[in-house]
Structure formats: structure tokens, C-alpha cells
Design a protein around this motif. Structure first.
Motif, short mmCIF file in Angstrom:
data_model
loop_
_atom_site.label_atom_id
_atom_site.label_comp_id
_atom_site.label_asym_id
_atom_site.label_seq_id
_atom_site.Cartn_x
_atom_site.Cartn_y
_atom_site.Cartn_z
N GLU A 102 0.84 -1.20 0.00
CA GLU A 102 0.00 0.00 0.00
C GLU A 102 0.87 1.25 0.00
O GLU A 102 0.63 2.20 -0.73
N ARG B 122 2.37 1.77 -3.39
CA ARG B 122 1.37 2.30 -4.33
C ARG B 122 1.18 3.80 -4.14
O ARG B 122 1.09 4.56 -5.07
N THR C 27 2.00 6.53 -6.84
CA THR C 27 0.94 7.40 -7.35
C THR C 27 1.33 8.85 -7.17
O THR C 27 1.13 9.67 -8.05
N ALA D 286 -7.83 5.34 -5.21
CA ALA D 286 -8.50 4.61 -6.28
C ALA D 286 -8.90 5.54 -7.41
O ALA D 286 -8.64 5.27 -8.58
N ARG E 285 -5.89 6.73 -9.31
CA ARG E 285 -5.28 5.69 -10.14
C ARG E 285 -6.10 5.50 -11.41
O ARG E 285 -5.57 5.39 -12.51
N ARG F 294 -14.74 -12.44 -11.80
CA ARG F 294 -13.34 -12.20 -12.17
C ARG F 294 -13.15 -12.62 -13.61
O ARG F 294 -13.85 -13.50 -14.12
N ALA G 15 -1.97 -4.31 -11.98
CA ALA G 15 -2.15 -3.68 -10.66
C ALA G 15 -3.04 -2.45 -10.76
O ALA G 15 -3.78 -2.13 -9.83
N SER G 16 -3.01 -1.77 -11.91
CA SER G 16 -3.79 -0.53 -12.04
C SER G 16 -5.29 -0.79 -11.98
O SER G 16 -6.06 0.12 -11.72
N ASP H 60 -6.41 -3.34 -10.03
CA ASP H 60 -6.53 -4.19 -8.84
C ASP H 60 -6.59 -5.67 -9.16
O ASP H 60 -7.28 -6.43 -8.47
N THR I 130 -4.42 -9.43 -10.19
CA THR I 130 -3.21 -10.12 -9.72
C THR I 130 -2.54 -10.82 -10.90
O THR I 130 -3.21 -11.25 -11.84
#
Ligand SMILES: Nc1ncnc2c1ncn2[C@@H]1O[C@H](COP(=O)(O)OP(=O)(O)OP(=O)(O)O)[C@@H](O)[C@H]1O
Ligand SMILES: [Mg+2]
Length: 309
Positions: free
Chosen positions: A24, A27, A31, A101, A104, A254, A283-284, A286, A288
Motif C-alpha cells: 500500500e 502504491r 501514485t 483509487a 489511479r 473475475r 495492478a492498475s 486491482d 493479480t
């Protein structure tokens, strides 16, 4: 959405204090680094400072915005243009609220718009010039007679090079933003990219409905980069790609993308920009990404992206 007495509006969401060394924190730092600083914003090298003496609205503490050695004070916060991609950190009672969020998503949308612009410029400019260069060289090649062998060979080579450059540019432009994704969706775009792959690909898809643009784009880039790598590095004889929507425990769906080649393995994200770029894209939104590529192979890239079913 909250509004300050001076009319400044902001959104807040509470998260626990950011712990140094965590994902976190990385990130947030990334950012902050990626977002453009509004004019007049100052960063000061100073320890975070729990200075809770200014109150705004319903007890919200806004005096110090801190993040491990950097802090923004209330004055600089008020200078922020909230319509620009920017992470707003707000100290609340014991935690840090942030617009991570939203910021991003803004950054990703801005990058997509920029890719579309580059695609248009290349298509209308360089690509058109190369088309006419290749055509002229083709006409010269076909119509010139009586030249010495060396001159004829030079024209032939120049013609072949121009065609090759055109084809590489088309591939590049397609990779920037595949138009077929907008028009026909992920399924059709994947059929195209796998059909063009020089190594045979077995593609399986189960995509009952269109997905959000960003999710389709990330999935498309995952498959294209994995195929490019399989061709460039793996000496693979076949590739399998499986792209499907699957339910998840949380009730939100998903999108699962798995690409496996039967090549020699040894993929290393630190040796190029492709795999690292994929990890960032994933990752942008969210998602994996797991890469499994032991020496001797096979190589499997498995990506999961959040999307509503
Ligand atoms: N499927 C694969 N099989 C074997 N080795 C791979 C595979 N994919 C990647 N590699 C290895 O990992 C390295 C990093 O791959 P990555 O895609 O990040 O960069 P790249 O393909 O070299 O360059 P680019 O930035 O154009 O993608 C490659 O240079 C290659 O050595
Ligand atoms: Mg690559």
C-alpha cells in the motif's frame, strides 16, 4: 463528497494508517510520483506530524497531510486542483483518507487517451509516408530495367525494408490500442492476435458479455505480450491461452487469463520492460499476476482481473 466553508470539494474514504514497507505504501508513493504536482505545491522533507489543531466541517482534521517524510500543509492542500489526477491524502482522527483509487483510475484513463492520440498520429503520419515509400520503391523495382546488378539489388533491399518497417509499425500501432477491441470486443480481438501468431495457439474463451473497457484492454495486452514473448524467447512449439469469466466468493466476478507456452522457461521480469509493464497494468485495475517459468519450462502467466458478472 464534502464541501469546505471556502467551497472546496473533496471525497474521502478512510483506510488504516499506511505502514512503511507495505504494498500500500509503495502504491501511494508511486501514485504521488506519477501524479503531476499542482503549481505551488511544496514537498518538505520532514517527519509526519500529527498536528490536529485545524478543524473543518464535521470535525475533519486537515492540518497536516503526511506520508513518511513528506507532508503537505493545509495551505498547500487548498491549492490543489482536484480535477487533475492527484492523490489527496487527508489525515483523519487516526487514519489516512485518500483518493488513491480515483486518482489511479484517472491516471490509467489519461494513459489510454494518450495511447489513442499516438496511435492516430502514427496512423495518419508515419504510416502513410511509409505506405507511399513502399509503393514507389515497388514501382521503381518493377519498371526499371538495364540497371547494374548492385543498383537493382539496392532497390530491392530498400523495397523489402520499407515493407518490413510498415509491417512492424502496424504491429506496434495495433499493440497501442487495438481498434477491434472497441468494435467487436475481447473475443474477436484475441482471435485476431492468436491467428497472427507464428507459433500455433490454442485459444479457449468463455466471455458471455462485454466487460469494462479497461479490463478488456488489460486482458488483451496480457495475451499479446505473452504470445510475443513465447515467439521471441521461448522457442515454444505451442501456446495455450484460456480467457474466461469466473465467479468469485465475494459475488463479484473475475476475468481469468492463463497463457502457457511449452518453451524453455526462465522468464525474468527484471530483464525487460514487457513483463513489468504487464504487472503495472494489472495492478492498475486491482488485478493479480502470477508468473511461473522454471528453467526448462513451461512458462505460465496467470492473471485475474476484477469484473462484475
Ligand atoms: N515465455 C518466455 N519463455 C522464456 N523466456 C522468457 C519468456 N518471456 C520472457 N522471457 C525472458 O524474460 C525476459 C523479460 O521479458 P520481458 O517481456 O519483460 O522483456 P523482453 O521481451 O525482453 O522485452 P520487451 O520489453 O520488448 O517485452 C526476456 O528478455 C526473456 O529473457
Ligand atoms: Mg516481452
Amino acid at each position: 463528497m464534502r464541501t469546505s466553508p471556502s467551497g472546496l470539494r473533496w471525497t474521502e474514504c478512510g483506510i488504516p494508517p499506511i505502514v512503511p514497507g507495505t504494498l500500500e505504501e509503495r502504491r501511494v508513493v508511486q501514485t504521488l510520483a506519477a501524479a503531476r504536482q499542482p503549481p505551488g505545491l511544496q514537498h518538505r522533507q520532514r517527519a509526519p506530524h500529527p498536528d490536529h489543531d485545524h478543524h473543518l466541517g464535521r470535525g475533519l482534521v486537515l492540518s497536516t497531510i503526511g506520508l513518511h517524510g513528506r507532508y503537505l500543509n493545509r495551505t498547500t492542500l487548498f491549492g490543489l486542483d482536484l480535477h487533475r489526477p492527484w492523490t489527496l491524502l487527508v489525515l483523519t482522527g487516526c487514519g489516512v483518507a485518500l483518493l488513491l483509487a480515483a486518482s489511479r483510475a484517472d491516471l490509467v484513463a489519461a494513459a489510454d487517451a494518450e495511447r489513442r492520440r499516438i496511435e492516430r498520429d502514427l496512423h495518419d503520419g508515419t504510416q502513410q509516408r511509409l505506405v507511399s515509400l513502399a509503393m514507389n520503391l515497388g514501382i521503381t523495382r518493377a519498371s526499371t530495367t538495364g540497371l547494374p546488378d548492385s543498383a537493382r539489388e539496392a532497390i530491392e533491399n530498400a523495397h523489402d525494408e520499407a515493407k518490413q518497417a510498415l509491417s512492424e509499425l502496424r504491429d506496434f500501432v495495433r499493440g497501442l490500442h487495438p481498434a477491434v477491441l472497441d468494435d467487436l470486443g475481447l473475443d474477436a480481438a484475441l482471435s485476431g492476435v492468436t491467428a497472427r501468431c507464428p507459433v500455433p495457439v490454442r485459444l479457449r474463451t468463455d466471455l458471455p458479455q462485454r466487460l469494462p473497457d479497461q479490463i478488456e484492454q488489460v486482458a488483451y495486452f496480457v495475451v499479446s505480450e505473452a504470445l510475443t514473448n513465447a515467439v521471441k524467447h521461448a522457442e515454444a512449439s505451442t501456446v495455450e491461452a484460456d480467457v474466461r469469466q469466473v465467479p468469485s466468493f465475494s459475488g463479484r466476478g473475475r476475468l481469468r487469463v492463463v497463457v502457457r507456452d511449452d518453451g524453455r522457461g526462465g522468464a525474468r521480469p527484471d530483464r525487460g520492460s514487457g513483463l513489468r509493464g504487464l504487472a503495472q497494468r494489472v495492478a492498475s485495475v486491482d488485478g493479480t499476476l502470477h508468473l511461473d517459468s522454471p528453467l526448462g519450462g513451461p512458462t505460465t502467466i496467470r492473471v485475474e482481473l476484477p469484473c462484475e458478472l
